[in-house]
Design an enzyme around this catalytic site. Structure first.
Site, PDB file in Angstrom:
ATOM      1  N   GLU A  90      58.058 -18.245  59.079  1.00 38.05           N
ATOM      2  CA  GLU A  90      57.480 -16.891  59.132  1.00 38.05           C
ATOM      3  C   GLU A  90      57.857 -16.070  57.906  1.00 38.05           C
ATOM      4  O   GLU A  90      58.724 -16.471  57.126  1.00 38.05           O
ATOM      5  CB  GLU A  90      57.936 -16.173  60.411  1.00 38.05           C
ATOM      6  N   ASP A 100      59.380  -1.822  75.831  1.00 40.93           N
ATOM      7  CA  ASP A 100      59.451  -2.421  74.498  1.00 40.93           C
ATOM      8  C   ASP A 100      59.823  -3.904  74.613  1.00 40.93           C
ATOM      9  O   ASP A 100      60.995  -4.282  74.568  1.00 40.93           O
ATOM     10  CB  ASP A 100      60.462  -1.669  73.623  1.00 40.93           C
ATOM     11  N   LYS A 104      54.168  -5.300  58.562  1.00 32.63           N
ATOM     12  CA  LYS A 104      54.713  -6.252  59.541  1.00 32.63           C
ATOM     13  C   LYS A 104      53.578  -6.628  60.491  1.00 32.63           C
ATOM     14  O   LYS A 104      53.051  -5.765  61.196  1.00 32.63           O
ATOM     15  CB  LYS A 104      55.877  -5.589  60.281  1.00 32.63           C
ATOM     16  N   LYS A 152      69.091 -12.043  69.387  1.00 31.77           N
ATOM     17  CA  LYS A 152      70.226 -11.160  69.095  1.00 31.77           C
ATOM     18  C   LYS A 152      70.512 -10.277  70.295  1.00 31.77           C
ATOM     19  O   LYS A 152      69.594  -9.912  71.030  1.00 31.77           O
ATOM     20  CB  LYS A 152      69.842 -10.220  67.953  1.00 31.77           C
ATOM     21  N   VAL A 211      57.005 -13.650  64.357  1.00 37.35           N
ATOM     22  CA  VAL A 211      56.923 -14.910  65.116  1.00 37.35           C
ATOM     23  C   VAL A 211      55.548 -14.990  65.783  1.00 37.35           C
ATOM     24  O   VAL A 211      54.872 -16.024  65.724  1.00 37.35           O
ATOM     25  CB  VAL A 211      58.067 -15.000  66.151  1.00 37.35           C
ATOM     26  N   SER A 238      58.750  -7.564  72.922  1.00 37.91           N
ATOM     27  CA  SER A 238      58.065  -8.086  71.733  1.00 37.91           C
ATOM     28  C   SER A 238      56.824  -8.896  72.092  1.00 37.91           C
ATOM     29  O   SER A 238      56.817  -9.672  73.059  1.00 37.91           O
ATOM     30  CB  SER A 238      59.023  -8.967  70.941  1.00 37.91           C
ATOM     31  N   ALA A 239      55.790  -8.736  71.263  1.00 36.34           N
ATOM     32  CA  ALA A 239      54.573  -9.546  71.417  1.00 36.34           C
ATOM     33  C   ALA A 239      54.872 -11.033  71.182  1.00 36.34           C
ATOM     34  O   ALA A 239      54.049 -11.885  71.523  1.00 36.34           O
ATOM     35  CB  ALA A 239      53.501  -9.055  70.443  1.00 36.34           C
ATOM     36  N   ASP A 240      56.056 -11.333  70.613  1.00 33.79           N
ATOM     37  CA  ASP A 240      56.434 -12.750  70.448  1.00 33.79           C
ATOM     38  C   ASP A 240      56.413 -13.471  71.799  1.00 33.79           C
ATOM     39  O   ASP A 240      56.033 -14.640  71.881  1.00 33.79           O
ATOM     40  CB  ASP A 240      57.853 -12.873  69.863  1.00 33.79           C
TER      41      ASP A 240
HETATM   42  N1  PSU Z   1      64.865 -11.014  65.156  1.00 37.40           N
HETATM   43  C1  PSU Z   1      65.716 -11.410  64.192  1.00 37.40           C
HETATM   44  N2  PSU Z   1      65.282 -11.468  62.898  1.00 37.40           N
HETATM   45  C2  PSU Z   1      63.992 -11.150  62.555  1.00 37.40           C
HETATM   46  C3  PSU Z   1      63.105 -10.764  63.602  1.00 37.40           C
HETATM   47  C4  PSU Z   1      63.578 -10.699  64.872  1.00 37.40           C
HETATM   48  O1  PSU Z   1      66.856 -11.704  64.489  1.00 37.40           O
HETATM   49  O2  PSU Z   1      63.620 -11.224  61.367  1.00 37.40           O
HETATM   50  C5  PSU Z   1      61.665 -10.464  63.267  1.00 37.40           C
HETATM   51  C6  PSU Z   1      60.785 -11.668  63.596  1.00 37.40           C
HETATM   52  O3  PSU Z   1      59.735 -11.740  62.658  1.00 37.40           O
HETATM   53  C7  PSU Z   1      60.231 -11.319  64.960  1.00 37.40           C
HETATM   54  C8  PSU Z   1      60.069  -9.810  64.835  1.00 37.40           C
HETATM   55  O4  PSU Z   1      59.019 -11.945  65.267  1.00 37.40           O
HETATM   56  O5  PSU Z   1      61.213  -9.395  64.087  1.00 37.40           O
HETATM   57  C9  PSU Z   1      60.010  -9.141  66.180  1.00 37.40           C
HETATM   58  O6  PSU Z   1      59.726  -7.795  66.006  1.00 37.40           O
HETATM   59  P1  PSU Z   1      59.399  -6.892  67.295  1.00 37.40           P
HETATM   60  O7  PSU Z   1      60.695  -6.780  68.037  1.00 37.40           O
HETATM   61  O8  PSU Z   1      58.948  -5.583  66.716  1.00 37.40           O
HETATM   62  O9  PSU Z   1      58.334  -7.585  68.063  1.00 37.40           O
HETATM   63 MN    MN Z   2      58.765  -3.788  70.043  1.00 40.25          MN
END
Ligand code: PSU
Ligand code: MN
Length: 308
Positions: A25, A139, A87, A160, A107, A141-143
């Site tokens: 990614e 909140d 992003k 994390k 991701v 993540s869309a992941d």
């Molecule tokens: N967690 C990490 N390092 C990262 C990310 C998440 O420890 O770099 C990045 C990844 O690209 C992940 C994105 O897909 O943050 C998730 O962001 P959000 O929580 O806004 O969905």
């Molecule tokens: Mn988010």
């Protein structure tokens, strides 16, 4: 009609020949690490993938084109742009494409591109998940939703503890996503090897994991698989120290009203500053470790296909 999608010749050729490909990614480059360590890490990751006998496929949006298999100069540019690159998660793709912008795929965004290109294995550092208090803030993540719908195996070092790891695992269960611990019974917590939460399945070899990935394709259960690979012991951080830093930074971010897609990058940078770069060193090593496992899995997958 303009094409907004491109697979590099090298990557397309490898896929056509049943040769192993590992996707990578780019949000980790632009939003996850500072320059120049981000570019150095991304290029070293590609080198490791090649040394492991696989083809790297770094994914990003290059001037509006969702690209699978970026060139080194494109990686360098994204690294220099940092957070001025957009992003890009799934929902951002059509907008950034139409606007012809530079985008770094999360991701979710990277998995979506893998699905289009036919790349089966993807290595990263950590995935997004259910943030703390997400039972109120929503909140999540869309992941996690991408893992529900796109058939790609993602190798990561867990999540994390900026996230609620227990809630993240619950969300993955609801979404029908298998979580497989590589040589571990526990969900790793990124900087540390354990989180106190168990994973449902443990597998000790890349071959076993490749067999599960193939079975998932045959059964068409839809969605991906999450393979969690703990940070090697010698690079893992002291849990009391790093968790105290994370607690403090999560609280500060909350008090500053930071929300939405800005939250994860903000926390990553704040933690790095607070640990004077120690978290970054651990982050880089765990990425290398995940990449090597992803390569083994990709090779086994090709070998199993060849036997069929
Ligand atoms: N967690 C990490 N390092 C990262 C990310 C998440 O420890 O770099 C990045 C990844 O690209 C992940 C994105 O897909 O943050 C998730 O962001 P959000 O929580 O806004 O969905
Ligand atoms: Mn988010």
């Amino acid at each position: 009609m303009k094409s907004y999608f491109c697979v590099s010749e090298r990557v397309a050729g490898a896929i056509a020949d049943n040769k192993p490909v590992v996707a990578l990614e780019s949000t980790i480059i632009s939003h996850g690490m500072p320059y120049p360590q981000n570019v150095q890490t991304a290029l070293e990751v590609e080198r490791i993938v090649r040394a492991e006998g696989c083809t790297p496929a770094t994914v990003a949006v290059i001037n509006g084109v969702l690209t699978v298999g970026c060139e080194p100069d494109q990686i360098e540019l994204l690294g220099k742009m940092g957070t001025s690159a957009v992003k890009v998660s799934r929902r951002d793709l059509p907008i950034v494409a139409a606007q012809g912008k530079m985008g770094a795929t999360t991701v979710a965004g990277t998995m979506y591109a893998c699905g289009l290109a036919g790349v089966d294995v993807f290595a990263t550092g950590g995935i997004g998940g259910a943030h703390r208090n997400s039972q109120y803030t929503m909140d999540i993540s869309a992941d996690l939703d991408e893992l529900q719908q796109t058939n790609v195996a993602v190798v990561c070092a867990g999540a994390k503890s900026i996230l609620d790891i227990g809630l993240t695992l619950e969300c993955l269960e609801t979404r029908g996503v298998p979580v497989v611990g590589y040589q571990t019974d526990e969900m790793p917590a990124f900087y540390t090897r354990s989180s106190g939460y168990k994973v449902d399945y443990r597998m000790d070899s890349a071959r076993q994991i490749a067999q599960a990935i193939l079975a998932q394709k045959v059964l068409k259960t839809k969605g991906g698989m999450l393979i969690v690979d703990p940070i090697p012991q010698q690079y893992s951080m002291d849990p009391d120290y790093i968790n105290a830093v994370i607690e403090r930074e999560v609280k500060r971010a909350d008090e500053s009203g930071i929300t939405g897609k800005a939250l994860t990058p903000h926390l990553l940078a704040a933690i790095e500053r607070a640990t004077e770069g120690k978290s970054l060193a651990a982050n880089i090593q765990l990425v290398f470790n995940n990449v090597r496992l992803a390569c083994q899995i990709a090779r086994e997958l090709c070998a199993l296909r060849g036997e069929q």
